[in-house]
Design an enzyme around this catalytic site. Structure first.
Site, PDB file in Angstrom:
ATOM      1  N   GLY A  33       0.848  -1.199   0.000  1.00 18.44           N
ATOM      2  CA  GLY A  33       0.000   0.000   0.000  1.00 18.44           C
ATOM      3  C   GLY A  33       0.878   1.241   0.000  1.00 18.44           C
ATOM      4  O   GLY A  33       0.557   2.264   0.619  1.00 18.44           O
ATOM      5  N   GLY A  43       0.164   5.419  -1.017  1.00 17.91           N
ATOM      6  CA  GLY A  43      -0.684   6.366  -0.295  1.00 17.91           C
ATOM      7  C   GLY A  43       0.099   7.464   0.397  1.00 17.91           C
ATOM      8  O   GLY A  43       1.300   7.650   0.154  1.00 17.91           O
ATOM      9  N   GLN A  44      -0.612   8.191   1.280  1.00 19.43           N
ATOM     10  CA  GLN A  44      -0.010   9.367   1.937  1.00 19.43           C
ATOM     11  C   GLN A  44       1.233   8.979   2.738  1.00 19.43           C
ATOM     12  O   GLN A  44       2.274   9.627   2.634  1.00 19.43           O
ATOM     13  CB  GLN A  44      -1.042  10.008   2.876  1.00 19.43           C
ATOM     14  CG  GLN A  44      -0.559  11.301   3.513  1.00 19.43           C
ATOM     15  CD  GLN A  44      -1.373  11.726   4.735  1.00 19.43           C
ATOM     16  OE1 GLN A  44      -2.168  10.955   5.266  1.00 19.43           O
ATOM     17  NE2 GLN A  44      -1.180  12.954   5.172  1.00 19.43           N
ATOM     18  N   ASP A  86       2.184  -1.716  -4.556  1.00 18.45           N
ATOM     19  CA  ASP A  86       0.871  -1.060  -4.567  1.00 18.45           C
ATOM     20  C   ASP A  86      -0.030  -1.751  -5.582  1.00 18.45           C
ATOM     21  O   ASP A  86       0.440  -2.327  -6.572  1.00 18.45           O
ATOM     22  CB  ASP A  86       1.015   0.427  -4.894  1.00 18.45           C
ATOM     23  CG  ASP A  86      -0.200   1.222  -4.437  1.00 18.45           C
ATOM     24  OD1 ASP A  86      -0.204   1.679  -3.284  1.00 18.45           O
ATOM     25  OD2 ASP A  86      -1.171   1.354  -5.221  1.00 18.45           O
ATOM     26  N   ASP A 119      -1.579  -7.003  -5.171  1.00 18.79           N
ATOM     27  CA  ASP A 119      -2.886  -6.951  -4.518  1.00 18.79           C
ATOM     28  C   ASP A 119      -2.744  -7.691  -3.183  1.00 18.79           C
ATOM     29  O   ASP A 119      -2.614  -8.923  -3.170  1.00 18.79           O
ATOM     30  CB  ASP A 119      -3.934  -7.625  -5.427  1.00 18.79           C
ATOM     31  CG  ASP A 119      -5.303  -7.675  -4.775  1.00 18.79           C
ATOM     32  OD1 ASP A 119      -5.437  -7.204  -3.617  1.00 18.79           O
ATOM     33  OD2 ASP A 119      -6.238  -8.188  -5.415  1.00 18.79           O
ATOM     34  N   TYR A 157     -14.276   1.542  10.172  1.00 12.26           N
ATOM     35  CA  TYR A 157     -12.814   1.718  10.204  1.00 12.26           C
ATOM     36  C   TYR A 157     -12.289   1.428  11.616  1.00 12.26           C
ATOM     37  O   TYR A 157     -11.313   0.685  11.793  1.00 12.26           O
ATOM     38  CB  TYR A 157     -12.506   3.155   9.790  1.00 12.26           C
ATOM     39  CG  TYR A 157     -11.049   3.571   9.825  1.00 12.26           C
ATOM     40  CD1 TYR A 157     -10.118   2.988   8.969  1.00 12.26           C
ATOM     41  CD2 TYR A 157     -10.617   4.581  10.687  1.00 12.26           C
ATOM     42  CE1 TYR A 157      -8.789   3.405   8.982  1.00 12.26           C
ATOM     43  CE2 TYR A 157      -9.300   5.004  10.695  1.00 12.26           C
ATOM     44  CZ  TYR A 157      -8.384   4.407   9.846  1.00 12.26           C
ATOM     45  OH  TYR A 157      -7.078   4.825   9.855  1.00 12.26           O
ATOM     46  N   LYS A 214      -9.839  -1.495  13.040  1.00 12.55           N
ATOM     47  CA  LYS A 214      -8.577  -1.190  13.733  1.00 12.55           C
ATOM     48  C   LYS A 214      -8.518  -1.867  15.111  1.00 12.55           C
ATOM     49  O   LYS A 214      -7.469  -2.366  15.497  1.00 12.55           O
ATOM     50  CB  LYS A 214      -8.382   0.331  13.851  1.00 12.55           C
ATOM     51  CG  LYS A 214      -8.053   1.018  12.513  1.00 12.55           C
ATOM     52  CD  LYS A 214      -6.755   0.505  11.920  1.00 12.55           C
ATOM     53  CE  LYS A 214      -6.349   1.201  10.639  1.00 12.55           C
ATOM     54  NZ  LYS A 214      -5.246   0.505   9.945  1.00 12.55           N
ATOM     55  N   ILE A 269      -2.571  12.742  10.064  1.00 10.51           N
ATOM     56  CA  ILE A 269      -1.185  12.998   9.639  1.00 10.51           C
ATOM     57  C   ILE A 269      -1.210  14.112   8.597  1.00 10.51           C
ATOM     58  O   ILE A 269      -1.939  14.035   7.596  1.00 10.51           O
ATOM     59  CB  ILE A 269      -0.532  11.731   9.064  1.00 10.51           C
ATOM     60  CG1 ILE A 269      -0.465  10.661  10.157  1.00 10.51           C
ATOM     61  CG2 ILE A 269       0.872  12.037   8.537  1.00 10.51           C
ATOM     62  CD1 ILE A 269       0.134   9.350   9.710  1.00 10.51           C
TER      63      ILE A 269
HETATM   64  C1  AKB Z   1      -8.817   9.175   9.232  1.00 14.78           C
HETATM   65  O1  AKB Z   1      -9.179  10.344   9.437  1.00 14.78           O
HETATM   66  O2  AKB Z   1      -9.600   8.261   8.914  1.00 14.78           O
HETATM   67  C2  AKB Z   1      -7.359   8.828   9.436  1.00 14.78           C
HETATM   68  C3  AKB Z   1      -7.102   8.356  10.817  1.00 14.78           C
HETATM   69  C4  AKB Z   1      -7.085   9.316  11.932  1.00 14.78           C
HETATM   70  O3  AKB Z   1      -6.916   7.195  11.026  1.00 14.78           O
HETATM   71  N1  AKB Z   1      -6.542   9.965   9.120  1.00 14.78           N
END
Ligand code: AKB
Length: 316
Positions: free
Chosen positions: A7, A10-11, A33, A52, A141, A145, A171
């Site tokens: 990955g 990405g940023q 990637d 992938d 999300y 996590k 970030i």
């Molecule tokens: C988001 O905003 O989803 C991310 C994070 C804080 O994990 N930047």
């Protein structure tokens, strides 16, 4: 050391690759990637392959071919995008993690997978959020996590896989843009102000969230992975922060440099709800004590540097 960053387009990955190259040598870092256009861009400054992370056969071939012994798994669908398609977010975030864990187990790799302030929810203490506290997130999300933290600790205690992680806040960086996060406003604003002189913010003006400037985030990725494992009481995952501010405070800081900058607010319902559920400021003392976390950037120094870096980009 042969390091694979999955990955990588990405940023974080775009800036982690040169940071790793500077520490471990150019030939020892492989960028991977899913998207061909990202691989083409990464190939301009690194060894890069298409991968992938959900395809375990493809992933295994890359790990074997380059004799990988450390993996940075940066594959993620972020918080705001995740809410548009929760099942896709689950499949991508957990699929990439499980494949990374299983391959790390088979090939004896150490594994870094970022966690996030997204693990916390409304019932978490919002001020000085402790390292060990309530984790009942309100987003898919965050659910991924929390699950990821638990699975990573499980792979360490059950199979001895060297898994380590930090809970990244927002970030801020001048390289690749973030995409689909709740904290993205703190990057977007610099482009909009420098290009248009005004910015409409999707987060309510007095909502506080933790943030890091990219150079500190990169040091977190490598300092944690390089530290003596005997020092670690925690593993998955450490609170890390360098600053906590509201949109209003960031915009006031920007106005110290560009007094004509104009700001308005049109809160986005999804991002507003997510940002309200996240900590105002985290306590990162465990990271400081266990592996020497010590961020160098604050709101004033980051704002000055971002304005200078983004000015160079937008005037090209
Ligand atoms: C988001 O905003 O989803 C991310 C994070 C804080 O994990 N930047």
């Amino acid at each position: 050391m042969n390091i694979l960053v999955v990955g990588a387009g990405g940023q974080i990955g775009t800036e982690l690759i040169p940071h790793l190259q500077s520490l471990y040598g150019e030939d020892n870092v492989i960028a991977a990637d899913l998207k061909k256009e990202n691989v083409d861009r990464l190939q301009e400054f690194s060894r890069a392959v298409e991968l992938d992370a959900l395809d375990v056969k493809n992933y295994r071939e890359v790990v074997e071919k380059f004799r990988i012994n450390r993996i940075y798994n940066l594959v993620a669908l972020l918080s705001a995008t995740g809410e548009k398609n929760p099942m896709l977010a689950w499949d991508i975030n957990m699929g990439a993690l499980i494949n990374s864990l299983e391959l790390s187990r088979s090939y004896n790799c150490s594994l870094f997978t970022p966690s996030s302030i997204g693990v916390f929810g409304h019932s978490t203490p919002h001020a000085g959020t402790p390292q060990d506290t309530v984790m009942r997130p309100n987003t898919i999300y965050g659910v991924c996590k929390v699950s990821g933290e638990l699975l990573s600790d499980y792979y360490f205690s059950r199979f001895g896989v060297d898994t380590r992680s930090v809970r990244f806040p927002g970030i801020i960086s001048s390289g690749a843009l973030p995409g689909g996060g709740t904290t993205d406003y703190a990057v977007e604003v610099f482009y909009e102000i420098l290009q248009k002189g005004k910015y409409t913010c999707p987060i309510p003006e007095n909502t506080y969230m933790d943030m890091l400037y990219m150079p500190d985030a990169l040091r977190a990725c490598t300092d944690l992975m390089d530290c003596d494992p005997a020092l670690l009481v925690h593993r998955n995952s450490f609170n890390v922060t360098a600053m906590s501010f509201s949109p209003k405070e960031l915009f006031t800081e920007i106005q110290k440099h560009i007094s004509s900058a104009e700001f308005t607010y049109e809160p986005d319902p999804v991002k507003s709800e997510i940002s309200a559920s996240w900590p105002d400021s985290m306590d990162d003392s465990c990271a400081r004590e266990e592996w020497g976390w010590n961020p160098e950037w604050n709101l004033a120094s980051m704002t000055k540097d971002m304005l200078s870096e983004i000015s160079k980009k937008v005037s090209r």
